[in-house]
Structures are given as C-alpha cells and as structure tokens.
Design a protein around this motif. Structure first.
Motif, PDB file in Angstrom:
ATOM      1  N   GLU A  33      31.128 -10.270 -30.958  1.00  0.00           N
ATOM      2  CA  GLU A  33      31.719  -9.063 -30.517  1.00  0.00           C
ATOM      3  C   GLU A  33      30.592  -8.184 -30.046  1.00  0.00           C
ATOM      4  OE1 GLU A  33      33.277  -4.866 -32.689  1.00  0.00           O
ATOM      5  OE2 GLU A  33      33.883  -6.727 -33.667  1.00  0.00           O
ATOM      6  N   ASP A  34      30.971  -7.553 -28.821  1.00  0.00           N
ATOM      7  CA  ASP A  34      30.111  -6.566 -27.906  1.00  0.00           C
ATOM      8  C   ASP A  34      29.089  -7.712 -27.020  1.00  0.00           C
ATOM      9  OD1 ASP A  34      30.896  -4.498 -28.930  1.00  0.00           O
ATOM     10  OD2 ASP A  34      29.237  -4.361 -30.671  1.00  0.00           O
ATOM     11  N   LEU A  35      29.291  -9.018 -27.120  1.00  0.00           N
ATOM     12  CA  LEU A  35      28.624  -9.813 -26.018  1.00  0.00           C
ATOM     13  C   LEU A  35      29.288  -9.244 -24.797  1.00  0.00           C
ATOM     14  CD1 LEU A  35      26.641 -12.020 -26.272  1.00  0.00           C
ATOM     15  CD2 LEU A  35      28.683 -13.652 -26.028  1.00  0.00           C
ATOM     16  N   GLN A  36      28.372  -9.185 -23.790  1.00  0.00           N
ATOM     17  CA  GLN A  36      28.656  -8.857 -22.201  1.00  0.00           C
ATOM     18  C   GLN A  36      29.407  -9.888 -21.562  1.00  0.00           C
ATOM     19  OE1 GLN A  36      25.202  -7.153 -20.361  1.00  0.00           O
ATOM     20  NE2 GLN A  36      24.990  -5.629 -21.758  1.00  0.00           N
ATOM     21  N   VAL A  37      30.389  -9.480 -20.783  1.00  0.00           N
ATOM     22  CA  VAL A  37      31.084 -10.579 -19.849  1.00  0.00           C
ATOM     23  C   VAL A  37      30.874 -10.106 -18.416  1.00  0.00           C
ATOM     24  CG1 VAL A  37      33.396 -11.233 -19.117  1.00  0.00           C
ATOM     25  CG2 VAL A  37      32.765 -10.548 -21.691  1.00  0.00           C
ATOM     26  N   TRP A  38      30.181 -10.949 -17.688  1.00  0.00           N
ATOM     27  CA  TRP A  38      29.891 -10.782 -16.351  1.00  0.00           C
ATOM     28  C   TRP A  38      30.690 -11.693 -15.402  1.00  0.00           C
ATOM     29  CZ3 TRP A  38      26.338  -7.474 -14.175  1.00  0.00           C
ATOM     30  CH2 TRP A  38      25.258  -6.688 -15.293  1.00  0.00           C
ATOM     31  N   ARG A  39      31.078 -11.361 -14.170  1.00  0.00           N
ATOM     32  CA  ARG A  39      31.599 -11.910 -13.444  1.00  0.00           C
ATOM     33  C   ARG A  39      30.563 -12.690 -12.252  1.00  0.00           C
ATOM     34  NH1 ARG A  39      36.481 -10.169  -9.304  1.00  0.00           N
ATOM     35  NH2 ARG A  39      35.000  -8.607  -8.679  1.00  0.00           N
TER      36      ARG A  39
END
Length: 109
Positions: A33-39
């Motif tokens: 949880e709270d792990l960043q998601v990057w495109r």
C-alpha cells in the motif's frame, strides 16, 4: 575493480543514476500500500497503490487499485496487464496510453 570504475564514471555524470535489478518471479514481487505508480511515457506519477485485487482461485494479481489525485482523490482499477516493472519498496511502473487511462473503471470498496 571494474564495477568501481563504472560507478565512479556514472557518479560523475549529471542526471545519471545506478539501479540494481533483482529478477524475481512475478508471484514473489512485493507490492505494498502507498507504493507510487509511475507511467513510463510520458514519465508521470499516476498515484499510489491502495490495494491489490487477486483471483480467489489462483491467488494471482489481477489488478491494482490506484488512488489518483491529491485533494480530490479517485480510486481506479488498473489491470495487471499494464504493469511493466515493480521496483521493490520504490514504485510500480506501467505502460498505459492516455486513452486507456481515461477508461479505467472507478473502484468502490
């Protein structure tokens, strides 16, 4: 010796960084949880992982619930097919077009 020379060269190059990759099986990667998601393209933060959605019969990850926005947040379901890389304790990288990003379904707990 050689790795120290390479590290010294990279460290003196502006904007460069060293990354270590551990090739883990897909079923052993930790997504918290709270792990960043990057495109990937364009490189932009999409949000943070709220939770994982798993297939009850196989236990395999089907999708991530991603919290988008800052003040006005919205949870969306990001199917696992868009995930290109998981960097433990750092981020999840995805490859998704603007069109597909707009079509993501909302998630209601």
């Amino acid at each position: 010796q050689q790795s120290q020379a390479i590290a010294g060269l990279v460290a003196s190059t502006p904007g460069a960084y060293i990354s270590e990759r551990l090739n883990k099986p897909l079923d052993s990667v930790d997504v918290r949880e709270d792990l960043q998601v990057w495109r990937n393209e364009p490189h932009q933060k999409l949000g943070e992982v709220e939770r994982g959605l798993f297939d009850p019969s196989t236990g395999q990850l089907q999708a991530l619930v991603v919290r988008r926005g800052f003040l006005l947040t919205r949870d969306v379901v990001l199917p696992s097919r868009y995930i290109t890389e998981v960097i433990d304790e750092v981020s999840v990288r995805v490859d998704i077009s603007d069109r597909d990003l707009e079509k993501l379904k909302g998630y209601e707990a």
